[in-house]
Write a protein that holds these residues in place. Structure first.
Motif, PDB file in Angstrom:
ATOM      1  N   ASP A 129       0.811  -1.205   0.222  1.00  0.00           N
ATOM      2  CA  ASP A 129       0.182   0.183  -0.292  1.00  0.00           C
ATOM      3  C   ASP A 129       0.679   1.149  -0.161  1.00  0.00           C
ATOM      4  OD1 ASP A 129      -2.606  -1.433  -0.160  1.00  0.00           O
ATOM      5  OD2 ASP A 129      -2.995  -1.420   1.782  1.00  0.00           O
ATOM      6  N   VAL A 586      -0.697   4.568  12.408  1.00  0.00           N
ATOM      7  CA  VAL A 586      -1.590   4.130  11.310  1.00  0.00           C
ATOM      8  C   VAL A 586      -1.952   2.221  11.878  1.00  0.00           C
ATOM      9  CG1 VAL A 586      -1.548   2.755   8.959  1.00  0.00           C
ATOM     10  CG2 VAL A 586      -1.355   5.511   9.662  1.00  0.00           C
ATOM     11  N   ARG A 623       0.192  10.446   2.776  1.00  0.00           N
ATOM     12  CA  ARG A 623      -0.214   8.893   3.010  1.00  0.00           C
ATOM     13  C   ARG A 623      -1.112   8.248   4.342  1.00  0.00           C
ATOM     14  NH1 ARG A 623       3.628   8.073  -0.903  1.00  0.00           N
ATOM     15  NH2 ARG A 623       4.418   6.883   0.381  1.00  0.00           N
ATOM     16  N   LYS A 624       0.736   9.209   5.235  1.00  0.00           N
ATOM     17  CA  LYS A 624      -0.850   8.177   6.496  1.00  0.00           C
ATOM     18  C   LYS A 624      -1.538   9.046   6.885  1.00  0.00           C
ATOM     19  CE  LYS A 624       2.709   5.316   6.595  1.00  0.00           C
ATOM     20  NZ  LYS A 624       2.117   3.626   5.737  1.00  0.00           N
ATOM     21  N   GLN A 627      -4.586   8.383   5.902  1.00  0.00           N
ATOM     22  CA  GLN A 627      -5.052   6.894   6.279  1.00  0.00           C
ATOM     23  C   GLN A 627      -5.692   6.930   7.994  1.00  0.00           C
ATOM     24  OE1 GLN A 627      -2.088   4.014   6.293  1.00  0.00           O
ATOM     25  NE2 GLN A 627      -1.430   4.146   3.899  1.00  0.00           N
ATOM     26  N   ARG A 631      -9.937   6.545   8.499  1.00  0.00           N
ATOM     27  CA  ARG A 631     -10.300   5.785   9.981  1.00  0.00           C
ATOM     28  C   ARG A 631     -10.498   6.351  11.010  1.00  0.00           C
ATOM     29  NH1 ARG A 631      -4.529   1.964  10.159  1.00  0.00           N
ATOM     30  NH2 ARG A 631      -4.584   1.201   8.205  1.00  0.00           N
TER      31      ARG A 631
END
Length: 678
Positions: A129, A586, A623-624, A627, A631
């Motif tokens: 990913d 994450v 990106r983190k 994510q 969530r």
């Protein structure tokens, strides 16, 4: 850092781009193999086909403009090792003896299972990913992973009849008659039907003889006789086929007359007294002329150990050459005259320096403590001075002598020795020599029991050596991680940084992560995150980001109540630290305790900093953050739904209770009919 010369080679691990290039090169080599015409044709073809399906992923990574994230790059290293292992097996299937492959069935099947398991595990750990590849390619990689997982659980067995037929002929005496029906089956199933087939098989057997150092041994001799029986049978069936040129087995050299030459003084290839002994990358010593011919013939393995040579550098073994000369003189023999050619060592440094180094090695080998201490200190300074000295010192044979002094009781000599090895390890070629000399246990010994400066320099040496991926496994298995964690806790600022960089490098390898967690690294790292001054925040977060991908690491980080600290870093840390803190979070928010961590992060006000990071952070940070936001939003939506359901449930209960109470109240009040009756 007076004794450090941590140049670019030591200051950073190998680049992700280099790892991708290496993996691409390995897959291309595998694609070049062909002609798996043997008993395992289906297994070899399936293995090669699945590996080649990874090519699109590698091409996209190579063409990507974005750098590969460090953690994702770390997960490419196990894939690289697994592909190397598979490549050697496929090379054997393409170029090896068909007879050998069948007779060594159990070993070959074990190697297949190991290669498949390694590839399946490497693909399972791959941070797909985080890689900049298309969804279509991701699906293809996941398909390949599924295929390897299925292949690991179900393996096709080779032909039992072929194995039993070949074994029966192999075990017969040389002159025994063989059933022609068996020979026909063997020729057909092994595809040894033409002169070309037989010649190729004879060459494969001949290569095994060469690799044995000229001693064929009973096994290869019997396989050669078995091949001759098949060849003779085929010629009776087809007289026009001609006689294939089967190389004769190399003769064993006659034993020398008295005085008997010690085995260590003989070249493993020629079995003769060595004139110019040199060391190859595996640590084995050969006569220069013999090993040069071996390499010129296109071989890339060590003749004695069959290990693949990481490089073809040849290092003069000065110590052994001196011992051979002394032995010759003691036995009344003329010392062997070697080829006249300039020494690499003399070309690498001035003749005066070379003479000085040889004298220092003499002192290093003495039993006098003061001589040893002086020589180790001088070598330490020479190795610090320049790159040529590092080459010269290593080629003169200093490394084994320095390693032997790592266990000395003299603290200063020990400190000089480990620091000299540190400075020598800056030279890339010397890393392998230090590992092959068996230095790691001695370095770990210094790391545990040496003076503080010696411990710090031992940690720096382990970091330098662990730049090479396979060394990460060796060092991790040596017990180095617990004393590195101790140094991380109690060392000076420099020592803590040395320990941290070594731990970071070692924990790139998945197998070392659990060792580090069990050694108590997580509480130590959390302490570094919160200590006044914050001098180790960068290193602590980088290591936590690696460990958080491991189940034990994630559990330990969660137990250390890391969420408040991570949220604080995401709010006000440096761009790199925000990125690593988000990466840790994450992983924490993906598992059994994710609800607890998400709730705590939300209570600490993580949403605003995350939105900011998603807009203006590093590429990996964005990106983190994305994510985490996904969530977190999902969690908040679930919270709203749960709250709405709870309110609806409470309202329904209240209504039900009101309804239930209504007839009761009526029953307690006298009805109108009652009053009328009265």
């Amino acid at each position: 850092m007076e004794d450090r010369e941590k140049g670019p080679a030591v200051a950073a691990a190998a680049g992700a781009g280099a790892v991708v290039e290496k993996v691409i090169e390995t897959v291309e080599e595998i694609a070049g193999f062909s002609d798996y015409r043997n008993a395992y044709k289906r297994q070899f073809c399936n293995l090669a086909r699945r590996i080649k399906l990874l090519s699109p992923m590698l091409e996209e990574l190579k063409e990507s403009k974005d750098p590969i994230p460090e953690r994702a790059a770390g997960t490419l290293a196990p894939l690289n090792r697994a592909l190397d292992s598979a490549k050697e097996l496929l090379r054997l299937g393409s170029e090896g003896s068909k007879i050998f492959l069948v007779l060594e069935r159990d070993r070959i099947l074990t190697r297949f299972q190991e290669a498949i398991s390694q590839l399946e595990q490497a693909l399972a750990e791959l941070s797909i990913d985080e890689l900049d590849i298309s969804d279509e390619v991701k699906e293809q990689v996941e398909l390949v992973h599924t295929q390897f997982k299925r292949a690991k659980e179900r393996f096709d067995m080779p032909d039992d009849e072929l194995y039993n037929d070949l074994l029966s002929v192999y075990n017969l005496s040389t002159d025994a008659n063989v059933d022609p029906a068996i020979l026909r089956r063997l020729a057909e199933k092994l595809q040894l039907m033409t002169i070309s087939d037989l010649k190729q098989e004879s060459i494969a057997l001949h290569e095994m003889v060469v690799a044995s150092g000229g001693d064929p041994g009973e096994i290869i001799e019997k396989m050669s006789m078995l091949l001759k029986k098949i060849k003779d049978f085929m010629q009776t069936q087809n007289p026009e086929m001609g006689t294939p040129a089967i190389p004769k087995l190399l003769p064993l050299h006659e034993k020398s007359k008295v005085p008997v030459i010690p085995d260590d003084f003989r070249c493993p290839i020629s079995l003769e007294l060595m004139k110019d002994p040199i060391i190859v990358a595996t640590g084995q010593t050969y006569e220069r002329e013999c090993i040069e011919k071996w390499l010129e013939a296109g071989h890339d393995t060590c003749p004695k150990t069959q290990q693949k040579l990481r490089n073809t550098s040849l290092t003069p073994n000065y110590v052994l050459r001196s011992l051979i000369s002394q032995w010759c003189e003691a036995n009344g023999m003329d010392p062997p005259k070697r080829r006249t050619q300039p020494d690499k060592a003399l070309s690498a440094c001035f003749a005066g320096e070379h003479a000085k180094i040889i004298e220092l090695l003499r002192k290093l080998s003495s039993q006098n403590i003061e001589d040893q201490r002086l020589a180790a200190g001088e070598l330490r300074l020479l190795a610090k001075r320049n790159a040529d000295n590092r080459v010269c010192i290593a080629e003169a044979g200093a490394i084994p002598l320095l390693v032997s002094l790592l266990s000395t009781f003299d603290a200063r000599t020990q400190e000089h020795s480990v620091t000299a090895l540190l400075n020598l390890s800056i030279c890339e070629e010397n890393k392998g020599k230090i590992i092959f000399s068996g230095a790691v246990p001695g370095i770990v010994h210094v790391l545990k029991r040496g003076s503080m400066e010696a411990r710090e320099n031992a940690a720096a040496t382990l970091f330098s050596l662990s730049v090479v991926d396979e060394n990460k496994v060796t060092i991790g298995a040596s017990g180095a991680i617990p004393p590195l964690v101790s140094l991380l806790s109690e060392g000076s600022q420099r020592g803590k940084k040395d320990a941290a960089t070594a731990l970071f490098n070692l924990c790139i390898y998945q197998g070392n992560k659990g060792k580090a967690v069990r050694a108590g690294v997580v509480p130590t790292l959390m302490g570094l995150l919160t200590e006044p001054g914050g001098g180790m925040v960068d290193e602590a977060l980088a290591i936590l980001a690696i460990l958080s991908s491991h189940p034990e690491g994630k559990l330990a980080i969660g137990a250390a109540e890391a969420v408040p600290v991570l949220v604080k870093v995401i709010r006000s840390g440096s761009p790199r630290n925000k990125e690593n803190a988000a990466a840790v979070l994450v992983h924490l928010c993906n598992g059994e305790q994710q609800q607890q961590h998400l709730a705590e992060a939300q209570e600490r006000g993580v949403m605003g900093p995350l939105e900011e990071l998603a807009q203006s952070g590093t590429d990996r940070g964005k990106r983190k953050a994305a994510q985490l936001l996904e969530r977190m939003n999902r969690f908040l939506e679930q919270q709203k739904q749960a709250q709405a359901q709870a309110e609806a449930h409470a309202q329904a209960q209240a209504q039900a209770q009101a309804q239930a109470q209504s007839p009761t109240e009526q029953s307690r009040s006298p009805s109108l009919a009652t009053f009328l009756d009265l």
